[in-house]
Design a protein around this motif. Structure first.
Motif, PDB file in Angstrom:
ATOM      1  N   ARG A 170      -0.284   5.185   4.755  1.00 24.96           N
ATOM      2  CA  ARG A 170      -0.658   4.063   3.886  1.00 24.96           C
ATOM      3  C   ARG A 170      -2.043   3.533   4.251  1.00 24.96           C
TER       4      ARG A 170
ATOM      5  N   SER B 285       0.795  -1.245   0.000  1.00 20.20           N
ATOM      6  CA  SER B 285       0.000   0.000   0.000  1.00 20.20           C
ATOM      7  C   SER B 285       0.822   1.288   0.000  1.00 20.20           C
ATOM      8  N   CYS B 286       1.980   1.233  -0.668  1.00 20.98           N
ATOM      9  CA  CYS B 286       2.811   2.440  -0.822  1.00 20.98           C
ATOM     10  C   CYS B 286       2.555   3.105  -2.165  1.00 20.98           C
TER      11      CYS B 286
ATOM     12  N   THR C 181       8.661   3.513   0.553  1.00 18.86           N
ATOM     13  CA  THR C 181       8.081   3.439   1.882  1.00 18.86           C
ATOM     14  C   THR C 181       7.226   4.682   2.126  1.00 18.86           C
TER      15      THR C 181
ATOM     16  N   VAL D 138      -2.333  -3.271   7.851  1.00 19.38           N
ATOM     17  CA  VAL D 138      -1.080  -2.755   7.267  1.00 19.38           C
ATOM     18  C   VAL D 138       0.109  -3.165   8.145  1.00 19.38           C
TER      19      VAL D 138
ATOM     20  N   ASP E   1       3.170  -5.738   7.068  1.00 19.13           N
ATOM     21  CA  ASP E   1       4.573  -5.295   7.124  1.00 19.13           C
ATOM     22  C   ASP E   1       5.392  -6.336   7.878  1.00 19.13           C
TER      23      ASP E   1
ATOM     24  N   ARG F 278      -4.714   5.879   2.938  1.00 17.54           N
ATOM     25  CA  ARG F 278      -4.939   5.727   1.482  1.00 17.54           C
ATOM     26  C   ARG F 278      -5.790   4.486   1.202  1.00 17.54           C
ATOM     27  N   ARG F 279      -5.431   3.384   1.866  1.00 17.72           N
ATOM     28  CA  ARG F 279      -6.133   2.114   1.674  1.00 17.72           C
ATOM     29  C   ARG F 279      -7.585   2.242   2.162  1.00 17.72           C
TER      30      ARG F 279
ATOM     31  N   SER G 238       5.395   9.627   1.690  1.00 18.66           N
ATOM     32  CA  SER G 238       4.330  10.016   2.641  1.00 18.66           C
ATOM     33  C   SER G 238       3.725  11.377   2.294  1.00 18.66           C
TER      34      SER G 238
END
Ligand code: DC
Length: 230
Positions: A159, A15-16, A153, A183, A187, A162-163, A210
């Motif tokens: 992230r 999700s980057c 990253t 998330v 990771d 956004r998701r 970011s």
């Protein structure tokens, strides 16, 4: 712009925006974009449909045994501006991003035989260069000699946001906390896997997006590309 074709390896956290970034780079340079996550997802889907995953439980031996009867291919889809993935001639692009596949793909991608097979295919696909490949182990395992390696990253919270926006825009009813925890869990799974864990190659350049717009990321990239092909 130079005519010299290189391999561009893009690795990083989930999700980057790796695929979006890789796809726009490929379009800009006239390179082939290869989404290696889609290959792990295709193996997962096929395994689920052929009895090697039952009720979310992955049978490693059964998945490995299916590899010989699977043929994975990408075909460019001009409408999407990217390649669709096919298994044994069947288009599976629309089905590999389901929640069922997402829940089992980590387990499937940690099977040694699966990684060996897919890494060999990826190396074959990149042999003529002019490719942008995104994944977790491209700069470390698949193409350790890639001319340009980028490690992407972004803050976990950014992230997750956004998701979360993506999912709620599709009408999914999820809480931000749920997405954030997912998330963090992914990771951890990616970085602690025994085979080919996610790790920044020593010679990779970090892109923390970011607080960057898509345009800023592209400008950043074109600079690095010019240096790598000079
Ligand atoms: O990029 P993605 O979320 O579609 O990837 C799906 C899964 O495949 C993810 O759990 C990590 C794994 N993967 C991997 O192990 N190695 C790669 N080169 C690409 C993806």
């Amino acid at each position: 712009m130079t005519d010299k074709k290189i391999i561009i390896a893009i690795d990083g956290f989930s999700s980057c925006g790796k695929s979006t970034f890789a796809k726009s780079i490929a379009a800009r340079l006239g390179y082939v974009f290869i989404d290696t996550g889609a290959m792990y997802r295709a193996v997962t889907l096929y395994s689920a449909e052929h009895g090697a995953i039952r009720s979310g439980v992955v049978d490693d031996e059964a998945v490995a045994a299916l590899l010989d009867q699977m043929s994975i291919a990408f075909r460019f889809n001009p409408e999407r501006g990217a390649s669709d993935i096919y298994v044994n001639g069947e288009l599976v692009e629309g089905r590999i991003r389901s929640i069922e596949v997402s829940n089992c793909v980590s387990a499937v991608s940690s099977i040694a035989r699966v990684r060996e097979e897919l890494v060999a295919m990826q190396q074959q696909m990149g042999r003529s260069k002019g490719v942008v490949m995104d994944g977790r182990d491209i700069g470390t395992v698949v193409f350790p000699d890639a001319e340009l390696k980028i490690f992407m990253t972004a803050d976990a919270e950014v992230r997750a946001r956004r998701r979360y926006d993506e999912l709620t825009a599709k009408g999914d009813s999820v809480s931000f906390e749920e997405v954030y925890q997912n998330v963090i869990r992914r990771d951890h799974a990616d970085m602690t896997r025994a085979i080919s864990p996610l790790r920044q190659a020593d010679d990779a350049i970090v892109l923390d997006n970011s607080h960057m717009t898509v345009e800023e990321q592209m400008a950043w990239f074109m600079d690095k590309f010019a240096a790598a092909t000079a």
